[in-house]
Motif scaffolding. Structure first.
Motif, short mmCIF file in Angstrom:
data_model
loop_
_atom_site.label_atom_id
_atom_site.label_comp_id
_atom_site.label_asym_id
_atom_site.label_seq_id
_atom_site.Cartn_x
_atom_site.Cartn_y
_atom_site.Cartn_z
N LEU A 70 0.83 -1.20 0.00
CA LEU A 70 0.00 0.00 0.00
C LEU A 70 0.86 1.25 0.00
CD1 LEU A 70 -2.92 1.21 0.39
CD2 LEU A 70 -2.42 1.19 2.84
N MET A 71 1.83 1.33 0.91
CA MET A 71 2.66 2.52 1.01
C MET A 71 3.54 2.69 -0.23
SD MET A 71 1.50 3.75 3.76
CE MET A 71 2.60 5.16 3.91
N SER A 72 3.96 1.59 -0.81
CA SER A 72 4.75 1.68 -2.04
C SER A 72 3.90 2.24 -3.19
CB SER A 72 5.28 0.30 -2.41
OG SER A 72 5.97 0.32 -3.64
N ALA A 73 2.66 1.79 -3.30
CA ALA A 73 1.78 2.25 -4.37
C ALA A 73 1.41 3.72 -4.20
CB ALA A 73 0.52 1.39 -4.41
N ALA A 74 1.25 4.15 -2.94
CA ALA A 74 0.82 5.52 -2.67
C ALA A 74 1.91 6.55 -2.95
CB ALA A 74 0.36 5.64 -1.22
N GLU A 75 3.17 6.16 -2.82
CA GLU A 75 4.31 7.03 -3.11
C GLU A 75 4.25 8.34 -2.34
OE1 GLU A 75 3.78 7.06 -7.49
OE2 GLU A 75 5.70 6.01 -7.57
N LEU A 76 4.08 8.22 -1.03
CA LEU A 76 4.02 9.39 -0.16
C LEU A 76 5.38 9.64 0.47
CD1 LEU A 76 0.59 8.59 1.50
CD2 LEU A 76 1.06 10.39 -0.18
N PRO A 77 5.66 10.90 0.87
CA PRO A 77 6.97 11.22 1.45
C PRO A 77 7.15 10.62 2.84
CG PRO A 77 5.53 13.15 1.50
CD PRO A 77 4.82 12.10 0.70
N GLY A 78 8.39 10.25 3.14
CA GLY A 78 8.71 9.69 4.44
C GLY A 78 9.36 8.34 4.31
N ARG A 79 9.80 7.81 5.46
CA ARG A 79 10.39 6.47 5.51
C ARG A 79 9.47 5.58 6.33
NH1 ARG A 79 16.52 6.92 7.34
NH2 ARG A 79 15.63 8.37 8.86
N PHE A 80 9.20 4.39 5.79
CA PHE A 80 8.20 3.52 6.40
C PHE A 80 8.79 2.13 6.61
CE2 PHE A 80 6.30 6.51 3.39
CZ PHE A 80 5.60 7.32 4.29
N GLN A 81 8.57 1.62 7.79
CA GLN A 81 9.05 0.28 8.15
C GLN A 81 7.92 -0.46 8.85
OE1 GLN A 81 12.51 0.23 10.66
NE2 GLN A 81 12.47 -1.99 10.94
N PHE A 82 7.68 -1.70 8.42
CA PHE A 82 6.61 -2.49 9.02
C PHE A 82 7.21 -3.79 9.56
CE2 PHE A 82 4.59 0.28 5.95
CZ PHE A 82 3.55 0.81 6.69
N GLU A 83 6.94 -4.04 10.84
CA GLU A 83 7.61 -5.12 11.56
C GLU A 83 6.59 -6.04 12.21
OE1 GLU A 83 10.41 -5.65 15.55
OE2 GLU A 83 10.20 -3.68 14.62
N GLN A 84 6.82 -7.33 12.12
CA GLN A 84 5.95 -8.29 12.77
C GLN A 84 6.30 -8.38 14.25
OE1 GLN A 84 6.07 -12.26 11.13
NE2 GLN A 84 4.05 -12.77 11.94
N ARG A 85 5.32 -8.11 15.10
CA ARG A 85 5.52 -8.15 16.54
C ARG A 85 4.29 -8.73 17.20
NH1 ARG A 85 9.08 -4.06 18.49
NH2 ARG A 85 8.47 -4.71 20.59
N ASN A 86 4.50 -9.55 18.22
CA ASN A 86 3.40 -10.01 19.06
C ASN A 86 3.10 -8.93 20.08
OD1 ASN A 86 2.94 -12.67 17.98
ND2 ASN A 86 4.87 -13.30 18.90
N LEU A 87 1.97 -8.31 19.95
CA LEU A 87 1.58 -7.20 20.81
C LEU A 87 0.53 -7.67 21.82
CD1 LEU A 87 1.22 -4.51 18.01
CD2 LEU A 87 3.17 -4.84 19.55
N PRO A 88 0.47 -7.03 23.01
CA PRO A 88 1.29 -5.90 23.45
C PRO A 88 2.70 -6.32 23.85
CG PRO A 88 -0.19 -6.58 25.20
CD PRO A 88 -0.55 -7.41 24.01
N ALA A 89 3.64 -5.40 23.61
CA ALA A 89 5.04 -5.63 23.96
C ALA A 89 5.72 -4.28 24.07
CB ALA A 89 5.73 -6.48 22.88
N ARG A 90 6.85 -4.27 24.71
CA ARG A 90 7.59 -3.02 24.86
C ARG A 90 8.07 -2.55 23.49
NH1 ARG A 90 9.80 -0.36 28.92
NH2 ARG A 90 9.39 -2.08 30.37
N ILE A 91 7.71 -1.32 23.13
CA ILE A 91 8.18 -0.76 21.87
C ILE A 91 9.66 -0.43 21.96
CG2 ILE A 91 7.94 1.19 20.27
CD1 ILE A 91 5.00 1.31 21.00
N GLY A 92 10.09 0.00 23.15
CA GLY A 92 11.51 0.28 23.36
C GLY A 92 11.88 1.74 23.28
N TYR A 93 10.92 2.59 22.94
CA TYR A 93 11.17 4.03 22.87
C TYR A 93 9.82 4.73 22.92
CZ TYR A 93 9.55 3.71 18.03
OH TYR A 93 8.78 3.49 16.91
N HIS A 94 9.83 6.04 23.08
CA HIS A 94 8.60 6.81 23.08
C HIS A 94 8.51 7.60 21.78
CE1 HIS A 94 7.83 6.93 27.72
NE2 HIS A 94 7.52 5.78 27.16
N PRO A 95 7.71 7.13 20.81
CA PRO A 95 7.52 7.91 19.59
C PRO A 95 6.91 9.27 19.92
CG PRO A 95 6.55 5.70 19.41
CD PRO A 95 6.90 5.91 20.84
#
Length: 238
Positions: free
Chosen positions: A126-151
Motif C-alpha cells: 500500500l505505502m509503495s503504491a501511494a508514493e508518499l513522502p517519508g520512511r516507512f518500516q513495518f515489523e511483525q511483533r506479538n503485541l502488546p510488547a515493549r516498543i523500546g522508545y517513546h515515539p
C-alpha cells in the motif's frame, strides 16, 4: 475558508491517493460477503487476519483510512510536526497511509507493528503504491510488547477493541503509548479508555464526527458516510 470546507477538500484529494491503490481495495466476493456479515450483526468484531486479511482490507480498508484521515484533521497544523510515529497494530496500513498523506513530511519516520505477516505485506504494498513522502518500516511483533522508545505519536485504529485487556492494565498501556496517542475506534472503546486512563496520562481532545465518502469511492466503501470516534491522549510528564 471554513474548517469543514478544508476537511472536505482534504478528503476529496485523499480519495485520489486511495484510487492509486485500488488493486488492493477492489471488492471481491469474499470481501462483499464479509462486509455484509459484519453489517448484519452490528457489533464489535474480532477478525482472524490469518485467513481474512485480504478480504478485510478490501471490505474495510478504504473506509477505515478515511475515518483515520478525518480524525487526523483535528490535529490541524500540528500533524506536520510529528517526525517519529508508531502505528500500533497497523494491519494493512490504513492509519499509516492517512497519516503520511496529511503530514506530507519527507522527514517522517513511521514504524508499523502488527502480528499478521499477511497484513504487513499489504501495508508495505500500500505505502509503495501511494508514493508518499517519508520512511516507512513495518515489523511483525506479538503485541502488546515493549516498543523500546517513546515515539512522538502513537496512532492506533481498532487495535484496542481487539485488545481490551490493555485498557485496564496500566503497565501494558504504558508500554504501548508514545509521548502522545491518537486512537480511532468504536465509541464504546473510546468511552472505556477515556473514563479509565491510568495515572500519568490525560486527555488532550476527544472528537466524534461523520466522514462523507467521496463519490469516486462509493463502489469500494458501499456507503455514503461513516461515523468516526477518536481520542487524543498525552503523557502528564515525559
Amino acid at each position: 475558508m471554513a474548517c469543514t470546507d478544508v476537511q472536505a477538500r482534504t478528503i476529496e484529494e485523499f480519495a485520489e491517493i486511495l484510487l492509486k491503490c485500488n488493486h488492493l481495495y477492489h471488492p471481491s466476493s469474499d470481501s462483499i460477503a464479509l462486509r455484509n456479515a459484519v453489517e448484519s450483526r452490528r457489533q464489535i468484531e474480532i477478525f482472524d487476519y490469518s485467513s481474512s486479511a485480504d478480504a478485510f482490507t478490501r471490505a474495510f480498508g478504504m473506509r477505515n483510512s478515511l475515518k483515520c484521515l478525518q480524525a487526523l484533521t483535528n490535529l490541524k497544523a500540528a500533524v506536520h510536526g510529528y517526525k517519529n510515529v508508531c502505528d500500533l497494530g497497523c494491519g494493512s496500513g490504513a492509519f499509516s497511509l492517512a497519516f503520511a498523506y496529511l503530514a506530507d513530511n519527507p522527514g517522517l519516520e513511521l514504524h508499523g507493528l502488527d502480528v499478521s505477516a499477511h497484513q504487513l505485506s499489504l501495508a508495505r504494498e500500500l505505502m509503495s503504491a501511494a508514493e508518499l513522502p517519508g520512511r516507512f518500516q513495518f515489523e511483525q511483533r506479538n503485541l502488546p510488547a515493549r516498543i523500546g522508545y517513546h515515539p512522538d505519536l502513537t496512532i492506533s485504529s481498532y487495535w484496542f477493541c481487539e485488545n481490551e485487556h490493555v485498557i485496564s492494565d496500566p503497565a501494558l498501556f504504558d508500554l504501548m503509548v508514545g509521548r502522545e496517542l491518537l486512537i480511532v475506534d468504536y465509541e464504546k472503546i473510546i468511552d472505556r479508555i477515556a473514563t479509565g486512563l491510568p495515572d500519568g496520562f490525560h486527555i488532550l481532545a476527544r472528537y466524534s464526527a461523520h466522514v462523507e465518502i467521496p463519490a469516486a469511492l462509493t463502489d469500494f466503501v458501499a456507503q455514503e458516510r461513516a461515523s468516526v470516534y477518536s481520542l487524543h491522549i498525552g503523557r502528564t510528564s515525559d
